[in-house]
Motif scaffolding. Structure first.
Motif, PDB file in Angstrom:
ATOM      1  N   ALA A   1       0.820  -1.207  -0.010  1.00 37.76           N
ATOM      2  CA  ALA A   1       0.090  -0.053   0.143  1.00 37.76           C
ATOM      3  C   ALA A   1       1.028   1.227  -0.098  1.00 37.76           C
ATOM      4  CB  ALA A   1      -0.920   0.112   1.301  1.00 37.76           C
ATOM      5  N   HIS A   2       0.666   2.222  -0.844  1.00 35.33           N
ATOM      6  CA  HIS A   2       1.452   3.248  -1.056  1.00 35.33           C
ATOM      7  C   HIS A   2       0.270   4.393  -0.752  1.00 35.33           C
ATOM      8  CE1 HIS A   2       4.955   1.518  -2.906  1.00 35.33           C
ATOM      9  NE2 HIS A   2       3.804   0.764  -3.511  1.00 35.33           N
ATOM     10  N   PHE A   3       0.547   5.218   0.308  1.00 36.95           N
ATOM     11  CA  PHE A   3      -0.280   6.572   0.896  1.00 36.95           C
ATOM     12  C   PHE A   3       0.425   7.769   0.105  1.00 36.95           C
ATOM     13  CE2 PHE A   3      -0.988   3.619   4.449  1.00 36.95           C
ATOM     14  CZ  PHE A   3      -1.990   4.089   4.868  1.00 36.95           C
ATOM     15  N   PRO A   4      -0.735   8.695  -0.304  1.00 35.46           N
ATOM     16  CA  PRO A   4      -0.238   9.882  -0.735  1.00 35.46           C
ATOM     17  C   PRO A   4       0.850  10.481   0.250  1.00 35.46           C
ATOM     18  CG  PRO A   4      -2.431   9.759  -0.671  1.00 35.46           C
ATOM     19  CD  PRO A   4      -2.102   8.546   0.265  1.00 35.46           C
TER      20      PRO A   4
ATOM     21  N   ASP B   1      -3.843  13.524  -3.996  1.00 34.23           N
ATOM     22  CA  ASP B   1      -4.664  12.758  -3.155  1.00 34.23           C
ATOM     23  C   ASP B   1      -5.252  11.225  -3.378  1.00 34.23           C
ATOM     24  OD1 ASP B   1      -6.281  13.342  -5.105  1.00 34.23           O
ATOM     25  OD2 ASP B   1      -7.658  14.478  -4.078  1.00 34.23           O
ATOM     26  N   HIS B   2      -4.238  10.743  -4.323  1.00 29.46           N
ATOM     27  CA  HIS B   2      -4.220   9.392  -4.471  1.00 29.46           C
ATOM     28  C   HIS B   2      -3.481   8.290  -3.909  1.00 29.46           C
ATOM     29  CE1 HIS B   2      -6.698  11.326  -7.922  1.00 29.46           C
ATOM     30  NE2 HIS B   2      -7.073  10.110  -8.332  1.00 29.46           N
ATOM     31  N   ALA B   3      -4.012   7.212  -3.806  1.00 30.72           N
ATOM     32  CA  ALA B   3      -3.327   6.147  -2.961  1.00 30.72           C
ATOM     33  C   ALA B   3      -3.103   5.064  -4.136  1.00 30.72           C
ATOM     34  CB  ALA B   3      -3.945   5.492  -1.858  1.00 30.72           C
ATOM     35  N   GLN B   4      -2.321   4.149  -3.874  1.00 26.85           N
ATOM     36  CA  GLN B   4      -1.973   2.917  -4.678  1.00 26.85           C
ATOM     37  C   GLN B   4      -1.739   1.661  -3.855  1.00 26.85           C
ATOM     38  OE1 GLN B   4       0.878   3.537  -7.885  1.00 26.85           O
ATOM     39  NE2 GLN B   4       1.181   5.554  -7.175  1.00 26.85           N
ATOM     40  N   LEU B   5      -2.688   0.470  -4.570  1.00 29.73           N
ATOM     41  CA  LEU B   5      -2.406  -0.668  -3.891  1.00 29.73           C
ATOM     42  C   LEU B   5      -1.873  -2.002  -4.841  1.00 29.73           C
ATOM     43  CD1 LEU B   5      -3.002  -2.522  -1.283  1.00 29.73           C
ATOM     44  CD2 LEU B   5      -5.486  -2.714  -2.020  1.00 29.73           C
TER      45      LEU B   5
END
Length: 352
Positions: A261-264, A270-274
């Motif tokens: 999981a990558h937090f902003p 304001d986008h996250a990545q999983l």
């Protein structure tokens, strides 16, 4: 509507809380359901020298708490306590004494176990509705991790590794609100680890100095914290404040795969990545079905969502009960880590 009173206008109070509250006030007003009453009142001894966000009429800044309280109705106020941890109990006690009952308090709740105990007693005695800032645990990204853990598609969770790295030279040189690297980024990840894997005990902790060309700042270079959860999961929290690049990532290792999981990284996005990677499978893009293998990108404005939820819950009288015990548990672990680091020799300047 509820009016914000932000106590402490440093990076957190001004750059995050005030900015987010103004955005939330504008958005909900435009949608026909105003939630936040402006002007927000900001309080800081440096009031005359500060630049605060907002258009004229959206923020009023004063230099003392007494001046701030003269401008608000305690019954309609939400106080945001964004002071350093060592001042939290004093500020909350003064606010409670003036009739303020709704509070949003930055993490960690206190600088010591004794101060935390005093704050817990104060909350109970005064009937405070107290929400602790926890936008990592309330984020959409954390929600997806929780569903992966509960769903069991990757098997049991075995290990969590959190990396929070950023260059923090200038702020460490010019501010003194964070005495060690444990107090900067680690509070975010402590709460998240407890939320994902349950109660834990401290296994190890270490800090190292932040080294500059002409000096070293004690215990501000970075920190590692190791936890042993009662569920059998182990957690490693790593924070390097002398890193050349920013990183906010959480790797959950399951028996049958991993979820990264990558937090902003900041308010600039304001986008996250999983990235979900079952063992033996590829990671082709899978925009639908968050539990499927693949790389998922989605909007996750966690602080705005957290504050909107808190304000709506304040209005209905249900705000602080849910996350206060978790915040207390995280604070106690942080206090234990501080004590451990104070009792042992400092680690050499850190590797990750």
């Amino acid at each position: 509507m509820l009016q914000p009173l932000v106590v402490g206008l440093g990076r957190s109070g001004s750059g995050l809380h005030l900015r987010t509250l103004i955005r939330l006030a504008r958005r909900t007003a435009d949608a026909g359901g105003p939630l936040v009453a402006l002007p927000a009142v900001g309080c800081d001894p440096r009031a005359g020298a500060l630049r605060v966000p907002g258009a004229p009429g959206e923020v009023t800044v004063v230099s003392t708490l007494d001046q701030a309280l003269d401008q608000v109705d305690p019954a309609a106020t939400v106080a945001h306590v964004c002071t350093p941890p060592r001042l939290r109990h004093e500020v909350v006690a003064r606010l409670a004494g003036h009739g303020v009952r709704r509070l949003v308090v930055e993490k960690p709740l206190a600088a010591s176990a004794a101060e935390l105990d005093a704050l817990v007693r104060l909350r109970e005695q005064e009937g405070l509705d107290l929400a602790v800032v926890a936008h990592w645990t309330s984020s959409r990204l954390a929600g997806r991790l929780r569903r992966l853990i509960r769903g069991g598609r990757l098997g049991p969770l075995r290990r969590i590794t959190v990396d929070q790295h950023k260059p923090r030279f200038l702020r460490s040189l010019t501010t003194d609100g964070h005495p060690t690297a444990l107090d900067v980024e680690i509070p975010h990840s402590l709460g998240l680890a407890l939320d994902l894997a349950g109660p834990a005990e401290l296994r190890a902790a270490r800090c190292w100095d932040l080294r500059l060309a002409d000096r070293a700042l004690p215990r501000l270079g970075g920190a590692h914290v190791e936890l042993a959860h009662r569920s059998g999961v182990s957690t490693l929290l790593r924070s390097d404040l002398g890193a050349p690049v920013r990183q906010r990532s959480v790797v959950c290792e399951f028996e049958g795969g991993t979820a990264t999981a990558h937090f902003p990284l900041s308010e600039d996005d304001d986008h996250a990545q999983l990235v979900v990677s079952p063992f033996g499978h590829g990671t082709a893009c899978a925009p639908d079905g968050e539990g499927e293998a693949g790389h998922h990108v989605f909007r996750d404005d966690a602080l705005t969502d957290f504050l909107e939820c808190a304000y709506r819950n304040f209005a209905s009288g249900t705000a602080g009960a849910a996350n206060f015990p978790l915040a207390c548990a995280a604070t106690r672990l942080l206090c234990a880590a501080r004590e451990h680091c104070a009792a042992v020799p400092q680690a050499p300047a850190g590797s990750r």
